[in-house]
Design an enzyme around this catalytic site. Structure first.
Site: not given
Ligand SMILES: CC(C)(COP(=O)(O)OP(=O)(O)OC[C@H]1O[C@@H](n2cnc3c(N)ncnc32)[C@H](O)[C@@H]1OP(=O)(O)O)[C@@H](O)C(=O)NCCC(=O)NCCS
Length: 188
Positions: A77, A109, A114, A121
């Site tokens: 995202i 993985e 992260n 997940y």
């Molecule tokens: C991973 C990713 C897809 C998540 O997308 P997103 O739109 O932010 O996800 P969401 O908003 O649906 O949910 C994120 C959740 O993580 C939680 N979160 C965020 N940072 C956090 C942290 N440091 N510790 C614990 N939880 C965390 C949020 O609070 C949220 O949970 P909630 O619904 O209880 O509030 C996005 O961060 C991303 O694109 N990252 C870069 C690419 C990547 O790493 N992809 C995954 C590869 S496996």
């Protein structure tokens, strides 16, 4: 209150340049344009993009169907839109599609550090089953291997339904509305 409209669909070839740019921003350049094209042409690959209506692509996810497993290869995202439930929306749709394809398990993985990806997940029941030492070449970081079984069980449909309630609450809070247009039917 004005809502912004989101479209979920399988990408078109003319969106690939945008996808590569999003990939560069989110993942540091995991796949090239040719790589995305290969995924589009691969019948075992399911790609899903999230865009703002009349705007740019802000997210993408992908799984590969290998035997009875969904290998989640990609979830991203755009940083400007993270933390609003959109990552969970993409994963929800991906797993729903995997279940509809009669796949039994999902696996992926993820980098140990992260935390936001791990949070996403774990919400849908992924469990830690292993660790690959120094898996990521750029950072030398370990990868955690996560699994989510029972996609083919009735209980999973119930889990998805609960998760959808949570996600739709998050989307409403941020004034997102999902459109049932494009080539990917939005199922709830
Ligand atoms: C991973 C990713 C897809 C998540 O997308 P997103 O739109 O932010 O996800 P969401 O908003 O649906 O949910 C994120 C959740 O993580 C939680 N979160 C965020 N940072 C956090 C942290 N440091 N510790 C614990 N939880 C965390 C949020 O609070 C949220 O949970 P909630 O619904 O209880 O509030 C996005 O961060 C991303 O694109 N990252 C870069 C690419 C990547 O790493 N992809 C995954 C590869 S496996």
């Amino acid at each position: 209150m004005f809502s912004s409209r989101l479209i979920l669909n399988t990408p078109h070839y003319d969106q690939l340049t945008q996808l590569v740019e999003l990939d560069r921003i989110c993942l540091g350049g995991l796949w090239t344009k040719r790589g995305y094209q290969r995924e589009l042409d691969n019948p075992n690959s399911s790609l899903l993009v999230l865009s703002i209506e009349f705007g740019s692509i802000i997210g993408c996810s992908c799984f590969w169907a290998i035997l009875e497993e969904a290998h989640i290869a990609l979830l991203m995202i755009h940083p400007d839109y993270q933390g609003q439930g959109l990552g969970q929306l993409l994963l929800y749709r991906l797993l729903k599609k995997a279940a509809n394809c009669n796949l039994e398990r999902a696996t992926l993985e993820v980098q140990v550090s992260n935390q936001s990806a791990l949070a996403v997940y774990k919400k849908i029941g992924f469990q830690l089953v292993g660790r690959r030492k120094s898996y990521y070449q750029k950072t030398g970081e370990d990868a955690l291997i996560l699994w989510r079984g029972n996609l083919d069980r009735p209980q999973f449909r119930e889990d998805l339904s609960h998760w959808w309630s949570y996600i739709s609450g998050r989307l409403s809070k941020y004034n997102w509305l999902i459109l049932e247009t494009g080539n990917e039917q939005v199922e709830k």
